[in-house]
Scaffold this motif. Structure first.
Motif, PDB file in Angstrom:
ATOM      1  N   SER A  31       0.831  -1.207   0.000  1.00 48.07           N
ATOM      2  CA  SER A  31       0.000   0.000   0.000  1.00 48.07           C
ATOM      3  C   SER A  31       0.865   1.256   0.000  1.00 48.07           C
ATOM      4  CB  SER A  31      -0.975  -0.001   1.181  1.00 48.07           C
ATOM      5  OG  SER A  31      -0.285  -0.179   2.393  1.00 48.07           O
ATOM      6  N   ALA A  32       2.041   1.190   0.615  1.00 52.08           N
ATOM      7  CA  ALA A  32       2.939   2.359   0.619  1.00 52.08           C
ATOM      8  C   ALA A  32       3.413   2.660  -0.800  1.00 52.08           C
ATOM      9  CB  ALA A  32       4.135   2.107   1.538  1.00 52.08           C
ATOM     10  N   TRP A  33       3.781   1.626  -1.553  1.00 49.21           N
ATOM     11  CA  TRP A  33       4.209   1.803  -2.948  1.00 49.21           C
ATOM     12  C   TRP A  33       3.084   2.424  -3.760  1.00 49.21           C
ATOM     13  CZ3 TRP A  33       2.330  -0.482  -7.475  1.00 49.21           C
ATOM     14  CH2 TRP A  33       3.137  -0.352  -8.606  1.00 49.21           C
ATOM     15  N   ALA A  52       9.062   6.633 -10.989  1.00 48.44           N
ATOM     16  CA  ALA A  52       8.385   6.805  -9.701  1.00 48.44           C
ATOM     17  C   ALA A  52       8.247   5.461  -8.990  1.00 48.44           C
ATOM     18  CB  ALA A  52       7.017   7.447  -9.910  1.00 48.44           C
ATOM     19  N   SER A  53       7.964   4.403  -9.750  1.00 42.94           N
ATOM     20  CA  SER A  53       7.872   3.061  -9.172  1.00 42.94           C
ATOM     21  C   SER A  53       9.205   2.652  -8.560  1.00 42.94           C
ATOM     22  CB  SER A  53       7.451   2.052 -10.253  1.00 42.94           C
ATOM     23  OG  SER A  53       7.505   0.737  -9.745  1.00 42.94           O
ATOM     24  N   ASP A  54      10.281   2.877  -9.303  1.00 38.49           N
ATOM     25  CA  ASP A  54      11.610   2.525  -8.801  1.00 38.49           C
ATOM     26  C   ASP A  54      11.948   3.311  -7.535  1.00 38.49           C
ATOM     27  OD1 ASP A  54      11.833   0.840 -11.001  1.00 38.49           O
ATOM     28  OD2 ASP A  54      13.168   2.190 -12.114  1.00 38.49           O
ATOM     29  N   ALA A  55      11.628   4.598  -7.537  1.00 33.87           N
ATOM     30  CA  ALA A  55      11.908   5.443  -6.366  1.00 33.87           C
ATOM     31  C   ALA A  55      11.086   4.980  -5.166  1.00 33.87           C
ATOM     32  CB  ALA A  55      11.615   6.910  -6.692  1.00 33.87           C
ATOM     33  N   ALA A  56       9.816   4.675  -5.391  1.00 34.73           N
ATOM     34  CA  ALA A  56       8.960   4.198  -4.303  1.00 34.73           C
ATOM     35  C   ALA A  56       9.462   2.863  -3.768  1.00 34.73           C
ATOM     36  CB  ALA A  56       7.511   4.081  -4.784  1.00 34.73           C
ATOM     37  N   MET A  57       9.913   1.990  -4.662  1.00 32.49           N
ATOM     38  CA  MET A  57      10.439   0.688  -4.241  1.00 32.49           C
ATOM     39  C   MET A  57      11.675   0.875  -3.354  1.00 32.49           C
ATOM     40  SD  MET A  57      10.056  -2.567  -4.226  1.00 32.49           S
ATOM     41  CE  MET A  57       8.608  -2.514  -5.255  1.00 32.49           C
ATOM     42  N   ALA A  58      12.520   1.803  -3.717  1.00 34.54           N
ATOM     43  CA  ALA A  58      13.746   2.054  -2.949  1.00 34.54           C
ATOM     44  C   ALA A  58      13.433   2.558  -1.537  1.00 34.54           C
ATOM     45  CB  ALA A  58      14.627   3.056  -3.684  1.00 34.54           C
ATOM     46  N   SER A  62      11.056  -2.565   5.609  1.00 33.66           N
ATOM     47  CA  SER A  62      10.972  -4.030   5.678  1.00 33.66           C
ATOM     48  C   SER A  62       9.518  -4.493   5.752  1.00 33.66           C
ATOM     49  CB  SER A  62      11.746  -4.556   6.882  1.00 33.66           C
ATOM     50  OG  SER A  62      13.119  -4.342   6.702  1.00 33.66           O
ATOM     51  N   ASP A  63       8.692  -3.787   6.526  1.00 34.40           N
ATOM     52  CA  ASP A  63       7.274  -4.141   6.620  1.00 34.40           C
ATOM     53  C   ASP A  63       6.569  -3.940   5.279  1.00 34.40           C
ATOM     54  OD1 ASP A  63       7.504  -4.869   9.273  1.00 34.40           O
ATOM     55  OD2 ASP A  63       6.661  -2.994  10.051  1.00 34.40           O
ATOM     56  N   ASP A  64       6.908  -2.862   4.567  1.00 35.41           N
ATOM     57  CA  ASP A  64       6.323  -2.614   3.247  1.00 35.41           C
ATOM     58  C   ASP A  64       6.710  -3.727   2.266  1.00 35.41           C
ATOM     59  OD1 ASP A  64       5.280  -0.139   4.162  1.00 35.41           O
ATOM     60  OD2 ASP A  64       7.058   0.957   3.445  1.00 35.41           O
ATOM     61  N   LEU A  65       7.977  -4.144   2.333  1.00 32.89           N
ATOM     62  CA  LEU A  65       8.427  -5.242   1.465  1.00 32.89           C
ATOM     63  C   LEU A  65       7.688  -6.533   1.799  1.00 32.89           C
ATOM     64  CD1 LEU A  65      12.291  -4.697   1.256  1.00 32.89           C
ATOM     65  CD2 LEU A  65      10.668  -4.591  -0.641  1.00 32.89           C
ATOM     66  N   ALA A  66       7.482  -6.784   3.078  1.00 35.70           N
ATOM     67  CA  ALA A  66       6.749  -7.979   3.490  1.00 35.70           C
ATOM     68  C   ALA A  66       5.323  -7.942   2.946  1.00 35.70           C
ATOM     69  CB  ALA A  66       6.740  -8.099   5.014  1.00 35.70           C
ATOM     70  N   ARG A 146      17.196  -9.344   1.123  1.00 35.55           N
ATOM     71  CA  ARG A 146      16.203  -8.266   1.136  1.00 35.55           C
ATOM     72  C   ARG A 146      16.428  -7.318  -0.043  1.00 35.55           C
ATOM     73  NH1 ARG A 146      15.876  -7.552   6.099  1.00 35.55           N
ATOM     74  NH2 ARG A 146      17.758  -6.332   6.390  1.00 35.55           N
ATOM     75  N   GLU A 147      17.672  -7.010  -0.343  1.00 34.47           N
ATOM     76  CA  GLU A 147      17.951  -6.100  -1.460  1.00 34.47           C
ATOM     77  C   GLU A 147      17.720  -6.771  -2.814  1.00 34.47           C
ATOM     78  OE1 GLU A 147      18.013  -2.840  -1.019  1.00 34.47           O
ATOM     79  OE2 GLU A 147      17.674  -3.498   1.035  1.00 34.47           O
ATOM     80  N   ILE A 148      17.990  -8.075  -2.901  1.00 31.49           N
ATOM     81  CA  ILE A 148      17.688  -8.805  -4.134  1.00 31.49           C
ATOM     82  C   ILE A 148      16.176  -8.836  -4.346  1.00 31.49           C
ATOM     83  CG2 ILE A 148      17.727 -11.080  -5.253  1.00 31.49           C
ATOM     84  CD1 ILE A 148      20.517 -11.477  -3.910  1.00 31.49           C
ATOM     85  N   VAL A 149      15.432  -9.112  -3.278  1.00 37.45           N
ATOM     86  CA  VAL A 149      13.966  -9.125  -3.362  1.00 37.45           C
ATOM     87  C   VAL A 149      13.456  -7.753  -3.803  1.00 37.45           C
ATOM     88  CG1 VAL A 149      11.875  -9.209  -1.936  1.00 37.45           C
ATOM     89  CG2 VAL A 149      13.557 -11.039  -1.792  1.00 37.45           C
ATOM     90  N   ARG A 150      14.012  -6.692  -3.251  1.00 33.98           N
ATOM     91  CA  ARG A 150      13.612  -5.332  -3.637  1.00 33.98           C
ATOM     92  C   ARG A 150      13.818  -5.130  -5.151  1.00 33.98           C
ATOM     93  NH1 ARG A 150      13.111  -0.969  -0.316  1.00 33.98           N
ATOM     94  NH2 ARG A 150      14.317  -1.969   1.328  1.00 33.98           N
TER      95      ARG A 150
END
Length: 171
Positions: A31-33, A52-58, A62-66, A146-150
């Motif tokens: 939801s943050a992305w 913008a997608s790439d910037a938001a992903m960066a 950790s909770d957002d990635l989960a 975590r960075e590979i997943v990102r």
């Protein structure tokens, strides 16, 4: 991409917020992305949306990635009735029973180690390539993974955003 607005990006910009939110949630469960992309509308080009997608992903925590990863089924087990995960995991569709069983074991071992599903941009990859990737990545540290997943999520998001814009153009 040219600097002019394409029909797909114009339609995306014109979507009412609830429809745009739903469309972005289909691309990425974070939801943050989605909120970050919505807040930056309108976009002049698809490339601006991707940036913008790439910037938001960066910027995801950790909770957002989960939250984003929770929207992805394990490799080899796409969500029933979900054409997106089935299409993206097409490389496993014709895999042997042996390879599917091996992927199930590897997925479980990966999930036990990292606490989340093995995530890879599966589009265009064979079952063997995905198996080899999980075998390689299971040796990573949680921080490396975590960075590979990102990065993998970023690739998936770009593919899904491209499809969203193309589908809108044909709508």
């Amino acid at each position: 991409m040219t600097s002019s607005t394409t029909p797909g990006i114009a339609r995306f910009n014109a979507l009412a917020e609830p429809a745009a939110t739903a469309a972005l949630h289909e691309a990425c469960a974070s939801s943050a992305w989605g909120s970050k992309l919505l807040s930056r509308r309108p976009y002049a080009t698809a490339e601006d949306l991707f940036a913008a997608s790439d910037a938001a992903m960066a910027e995801l925590t950790s909770d957002d990635l989960a939250e984003a990863m929770a929207g992805h089924p394990p490799i080899g087990r796409p969500k029933p009735g979900d054409p997106t995960s089935s299409r993206e995991q097409r490389g496993m569709a014709g895999a042997s029973g042996e390879l599917k069983a091996e992927m199930l074991e590897l997925n479980l071992a990966y999930q036990e180690k990292f606490g989340h599903v093995f995530l890879i941009c599966a589009t265009g990859r064979t079952g063997e390539q995905m198996r080899d990737a999980v075998k390689e990545r299971i040796g990573n540290s949680p921080e490396q993974e975590r960075e590979i997943v990102r990065a993998e999520l970023g690739k998936i998001n770009r593919i899904r955003l491209t499809r969203l814009l193309e589908e809108e153009e044909t709508a």
